[in-house]
Design a protein around this motif. Structure first.
Motif, PDB file in Angstrom:
ATOM      1  N   THR A   1       0.837  -1.201   0.000  1.00  0.00           N
ATOM      2  CA  THR A   1       0.000   0.000   0.000  1.00  0.00           C
ATOM      3  C   THR A   1       0.869   1.247   0.000  1.00  0.00           C
ATOM      4  O   THR A   1       2.068   1.200   0.266  1.00  0.00           O
ATOM      5  N   LEU A   2       0.228   2.397  -0.256  1.00  0.00           N
ATOM      6  CA  LEU A   2       0.947   3.674  -0.232  1.00  0.00           C
ATOM      7  C   LEU A   2       1.501   3.950   1.164  1.00  0.00           C
ATOM      8  O   LEU A   2       2.630   4.405   1.315  1.00  0.00           O
ATOM      9  N   GLU A   3       0.682   3.663   2.203  1.00  0.00           N
ATOM     10  CA  GLU A   3       1.135   3.915   3.579  1.00  0.00           C
ATOM     11  C   GLU A   3       2.372   3.087   3.909  1.00  0.00           C
ATOM     12  O   GLU A   3       3.310   3.560   4.563  1.00  0.00           O
ATOM     13  N   GLU A   4       2.400   1.831   3.434  1.00  0.00           N
ATOM     14  CA  GLU A   4       3.562   0.961   3.690  1.00  0.00           C
ATOM     15  C   GLU A   4       4.790   1.491   2.936  1.00  0.00           C
ATOM     16  O   GLU A   4       5.908   1.465   3.462  1.00  0.00           O
ATOM     17  N   THR A   5       4.589   1.968   1.734  1.00  0.00           N
ATOM     18  CA  THR A   5       5.693   2.550   0.955  1.00  0.00           C
ATOM     19  C   THR A   5       6.283   3.757   1.678  1.00  0.00           C
ATOM     20  O   THR A   5       7.503   3.904   1.810  1.00  0.00           O
ATOM     21  N   ILE A   6       5.416   4.623   2.182  1.00  0.00           N
ATOM     22  CA  ILE A   6       5.867   5.817   2.904  1.00  0.00           C
ATOM     23  C   ILE A   6       6.609   5.425   4.175  1.00  0.00           C
ATOM     24  O   ILE A   6       7.666   5.986   4.492  1.00  0.00           O
ATOM     25  N   PHE A   7       6.061   4.462   4.909  1.00  0.00           N
ATOM     26  CA  PHE A   7       6.681   4.019   6.165  1.00  0.00           C
ATOM     27  C   PHE A   7       8.088   3.487   5.929  1.00  0.00           C
ATOM     28  O   PHE A   7       9.038   3.845   6.629  1.00  0.00           O
ATOM     29  N   LYS A   8       8.261   2.620   4.923  1.00  0.00           N
ATOM     30  CA  LYS A   8       9.584   2.039   4.656  1.00  0.00           C
ATOM     31  C   LYS A   8      10.577   3.102   4.186  1.00  0.00           C
ATOM     32  O   LYS A   8      11.759   3.060   4.538  1.00  0.00           O
ATOM     33  N   THR A   9      10.093   4.047   3.385  1.00  0.00           N
ATOM     34  CA  THR A   9      10.982   5.130   2.945  1.00  0.00           C
ATOM     35  C   THR A   9      11.443   5.962   4.133  1.00  0.00           C
ATOM     36  O   THR A   9      12.630   6.292   4.262  1.00  0.00           O
ATOM     37  N   ASN A  10      10.516   6.290   5.049  1.00  0.00           N
ATOM     38  CA  ASN A  10      10.871   7.078   6.218  1.00  0.00           C
ATOM     39  C   ASN A  10      11.816   6.329   7.152  1.00  0.00           C
ATOM     40  O   ASN A  10      12.720   6.922   7.747  1.00  0.00           O
ATOM     41  N   LEU A  11      11.622   5.008   7.290  1.00  0.00           N
ATOM     42  CA  LEU A  11      12.522   4.210   8.124  1.00  0.00           C
ATOM     43  C   LEU A  11      13.950   4.238   7.571  1.00  0.00           C
ATOM     44  O   LEU A  11      14.921   4.424   8.319  1.00  0.00           O
ATOM     45  N   GLU A  12      14.061   4.037   6.273  1.00  0.00           N
ATOM     46  CA  GLU A  12      15.388   4.078   5.654  1.00  0.00           C
ATOM     47  C   GLU A  12      15.980   5.474   5.766  1.00  0.00           C
ATOM     48  O   GLU A  12      17.176   5.642   6.025  1.00  0.00           O
ATOM     49  N   ALA A  13      15.129   6.485   5.598  1.00  0.00           N
ATOM     50  CA  ALA A  13      15.603   7.864   5.668  1.00  0.00           C
ATOM     51  C   ALA A  13      16.123   8.201   7.061  1.00  0.00           C
ATOM     52  O   ALA A  13      17.099   8.941   7.202  1.00  0.00           O
TER      53      ALA A  13
ATOM     54  N   ILE B   1      19.667   9.815   7.535  1.00  0.00           N
ATOM     55  CA  ILE B   1      19.772  11.180   8.059  1.00  0.00           C
ATOM     56  C   ILE B   1      20.838  11.253   9.145  1.00  0.00           C
ATOM     57  O   ILE B   1      21.673  12.169   9.158  1.00  0.00           O
ATOM     58  N   VAL B   2      20.830  10.302  10.072  1.00  0.00           N
ATOM     59  CA  VAL B   2      21.820  10.316  11.157  1.00  0.00           C
ATOM     60  C   VAL B   2      23.233  10.181  10.594  1.00  0.00           C
ATOM     61  O   VAL B   2      24.158  10.868  11.034  1.00  0.00           O
ATOM     62  N   ARG B   3      23.392   9.327   9.595  1.00  0.00           N
ATOM     63  CA  ARG B   3      24.720   9.192   8.978  1.00  0.00           C
ATOM     64  C   ARG B   3      25.148  10.512   8.337  1.00  0.00           C
ATOM     65  O   ARG B   3      26.313  10.919   8.444  1.00  0.00           O
ATOM     66  N   GLN B   4      24.215  11.207   7.680  1.00  0.00           N
ATOM     67  CA  GLN B   4      24.556  12.477   7.041  1.00  0.00           C
ATOM     68  C   GLN B   4      24.867  13.555   8.075  1.00  0.00           C
ATOM     69  O   GLN B   4      25.733  14.408   7.847  1.00  0.00           O
ATOM     70  N   LEU B   5      24.181  13.544   9.210  1.00  0.00           N
ATOM     71  CA  LEU B   5      24.484  14.507  10.276  1.00  0.00           C
ATOM     72  C   LEU B   5      25.932  14.346  10.739  1.00  0.00           C
ATOM     73  O   LEU B   5      26.652  15.332  10.938  1.00  0.00           O
ATOM     74  N   ARG B   6      26.357  13.096  10.919  1.00  0.00           N
ATOM     75  CA  ARG B   6      27.723  12.833  11.374  1.00  0.00           C
ATOM     76  C   ARG B   6      28.729  13.113  10.257  1.00  0.00           C
ATOM     77  O   ARG B   6      29.768  13.730  10.479  1.00  0.00           O
ATOM     78  N   LEU B   7      28.415  12.655   9.052  1.00  0.00           N
ATOM     79  CA  LEU B   7      29.347  12.795   7.941  1.00  0.00           C
ATOM     80  C   LEU B   7      29.567  14.262   7.577  1.00  0.00           C
ATOM     81  O   LEU B   7      30.704  14.699   7.352  1.00  0.00           O
ATOM     82  N   ARG B   8      28.503  15.040   7.565  1.00  0.00           N
ATOM     83  CA  ARG B   8      28.591  16.461   7.200  1.00  0.00           C
ATOM     84  C   ARG B   8      28.855  17.354   8.410  1.00  0.00           C
ATOM     85  O   ARG B   8      29.055  18.549   8.262  1.00  0.00           O
ATOM     86  N   ASN B   9      28.810  16.752   9.607  1.00  0.00           N
ATOM     87  CA  ASN B   9      28.972  17.476  10.870  1.00  0.00           C
ATOM     88  C   ASN B   9      27.996  18.649  10.947  1.00  0.00           C
ATOM     89  O   ASN B   9      28.363  19.794  11.206  1.00  0.00           O
ATOM     90  N   LEU B  10      26.729  18.340  10.749  1.00  0.00           N
ATOM     91  CA  LEU B  10      25.684  19.351  10.818  1.00  0.00           C
ATOM     92  C   LEU B  10      25.295  19.570  12.276  1.00  0.00           C
ATOM     93  O   LEU B  10      25.096  18.614  13.023  1.00  0.00           O
ATOM     94  N   GLY B  11      25.206  20.831  12.684  1.00  0.00           N
ATOM     95  CA  GLY B  11      24.864  21.131  14.065  1.00  0.00           C
ATOM     96  C   GLY B  11      23.789  22.192  14.150  1.00  0.00           C
ATOM     97  O   GLY B  11      23.292  22.699  13.148  1.00  0.00           O
ATOM     98  N   GLY B  12      23.423  22.538  15.386  1.00  0.00           N
ATOM     99  CA  GLY B  12      22.372  23.519  15.605  1.00  0.00           C
ATOM    100  C   GLY B  12      21.002  22.887  15.450  1.00  0.00           C
ATOM    101  O   GLY B  12      20.777  21.738  15.848  1.00  0.00           O
ATOM    102  N   ILE B  13      20.075  23.611  14.851  1.00  0.00           N
ATOM    103  CA  ILE B  13      18.701  23.132  14.669  1.00  0.00           C
ATOM    104  C   ILE B  13      18.582  22.453  13.311  1.00  0.00           C
ATOM    105  O   ILE B  13      18.951  23.021  12.292  1.00  0.00           O
TER     106      ILE B  13
END
Length: 488
Positions: A314-326, A330-342
């Motif tokens: 279903t569409l909801e399942e597609t969205i859920f899996k995309t968000n889980l992977e994201a 996202i956490v890897r990109q925060l560390r890799l790019r050293n993004l801080g603040g808000i």
């Protein structure tokens, strides 16, 4: 999860990559001409006290005056019934031209000067010395109650009864024999005594203590039990790191390796490609979805999109899996790019409350391995998640890039059509004010082509209106927005 550290050293810069199971998670860069200042201790002088901001500007000998907030001043307040006294006003703590010992909390970022504190903290491998700040702390990452109690007893014996200083036992102290902790404490005491002695003889705006260079900080701060090896591509620094580890970190000695290969070590592990990808806005997910990451001065936004991922149910399942992977990406990109603040994350809207909870749990679990302190909000009414991540140094983008001189950092340029219309208005403005025989327009090739082709009829009418000929000349050094109208 096994970790590996790669150290690439050239005369101009040192780079360290942190790999988890072969995947690049963090990049640390230190350039010889612009070493980070965090941890450095200076003898400063108060330049200006700002009661309205409860802060002061300090001349510490840096390029810009540094910022000291009242909350970062060790006022020696006593604790009454478990609560600290109210912080006195800044004008009661500091006066202009006062000599003051300060430590850098945050590097200068953008147009802002360094942020300072008078609450001096000097780290070693296992301990942190808290100057004139009595108390004892044990790292929250040490979970065993028995080990925490053992370390607390050792810490109390190190401090003694009347010590004016305090101590924090770091995560690396877990399982370390008392003798090693005692040696570490003695080293910190000697180091602090040397800093005080230099401060007594120094003039204001003097560096009293400089933190270790990046390759040695890596050994002190990043080499834990989960790090299998540290590979260094410089024979000279490999030997120096061995000498340092034998003196202070004997457990790390066996994990140091010299990389003698002809192929650059970052190329061998694909780190160079990861760095290039980390400078792009778009991050592709394995499922076919993608992230768009935009940094601004105020905050960083991350937008999650399904892209080419259509799912199987279903569409909801597609969205859920995309968000889980994201969430993990996202956490890897925060560390890799050293993004801080808000950081504001716009996940794809999920109707199921349980799906929202699982995505937040995945985000929180992935952040457990992040060394920087982070906080996550609940999903807002608009479907956004707010993350705050402690920032102590510039992001990877700010370290490696500079503002575009053409667009001045906007990220976009006026179209050729817009510039042509601006030229039209400027011609009308000039023709009404001055006596002229003809006009010469200097502009970029793209703008000139637009004026002589698509807009040729409009300029023919303009010539007839002002009664003077209009000529165009392409200037190869002009940027697409730049033009001049020369009156002849």
């Amino acid at each position: 999860m096994s970790q590996e550290l790669l150290v690439n050293i050239t005369p101009q810069e040192t780079r360290v990559a942190v790999l988890d199971n072969g995947s690049v998670q963090e990049i640390h860069i230190e350039r010889s001409r612009s070493r980070g200042l965090v941890g450095n201790i200076y003898l400063g002088e108060v330049s200006r006290v700002l009661p309205g901001m409860q802060a002061a500007f300090i001349n510490a000998g840096l390029q810009r005056t540094a910022f000291l907030h009242a909350s970062d001043i060790n006022a020696g307040q006593a604790v009454v019934e478990g609560a600290p006294r109210e912080q006195p006003p800044i004008q009661q703590l500091l006066r202009e031209q006062q000599r003051i010992m300060v430590q850098v909390l945050k590097d200068p970022i953008g147009s802002k000067g360094a942020r300072l504190t008078t609450q001096i903290a000097i780290p070693s491998r296992y301990l942190v010395l808290l100057v004139d700040n009595p108390g004892l702390g044990v790292s929250a990452r040490i979970e065993s109650n028995a080990e925490r109690e053992r370390l607390r007893e050792i810490g109390l014996s190190l401090l003694g009864e009347d010590s004016p200083n305090g101590c924090i036992l770091r995560t690396a102290a877990e399982g370390v024999p008392e003798a090693a902790l005692t040696r570490d404490w003695a080293f910190l005491q000697r180091l602090w005594a040397a800093v005080r002695e230099r401060a007594e003889e120094a003039q204001p705006a003097t560096l009293l203590h400089e933190d270790l260079p990046l390759m040695l900080r890596v050994l002190r701060d990043l080499v834990g039990d989960d790090v299998e090896r540290v590979r260094i591509d410089s024979r000279e620094w490999h030997e120096r790191m061995i000498a340092f580890s034998e003196a202070f970190l004997p457990d790390a000695r066996s994990r140091l390796e010299h990389y003698p290969g002809e192929r650059p070590i970052f190329d061998l592990y694909g780190v160079e490609d990861e760095i290039q990808r980390a400078l792009q806005r778009r991050v592709t997910l394995k499922s076919g979805g993608y992230l768009i990451i935009d940094q601004t001065e105020a905050l960083t936004t991350i937008d999650v999109n399904t892209g080419g991922y259509v799912g199987h149910r279903t569409l909801e399942e597609t969205i859920f899996k995309t968000n889980l992977e994201a969430a993990q990406a996202i956490v890897r990109q925060l560390r890799l790019r050293n993004l801080g603040g808000i950081i504001i994350v716009d996940f794809i809207d999920m109707a199921d409350a349980e799906h929202r909870r699982q995505v937040l749990r995945a985000l929180d679990k992935s952040l457990e391995r992040d060394h920087a302190r982070t906080q996550i909000s609940e999903v807002s009414a608009l479907g956004l998640v707010e993350i705050t991540r402690k920032r102590t140094r510039d992001s990877l983008q700010h370290q490696l890039c500079e503002t575009c001189p053409t667009c001045s950092g906007r990220g976009y340029l006026k179209s050729a059509e817009t510039v042509v219309h601006e030229i039209t208005r400027e011609i009308l403005r000039e023709a009404r004010q001055f006596e002229i025989t003809r006009l010469l327009v200097l502009a970029s090739q793209e703008v000139v082509d637009r004026a002589l082709e698509e807009e040729s009829d409009s300029f023919a009418e303009l010539e007839a209106f002002v009664g003077k000929p209009i000529e165009f000349q392409a200037e190869p050094l002009y940027n697409p927005e730049q033009f001049d109208v020369v009156l002849m």
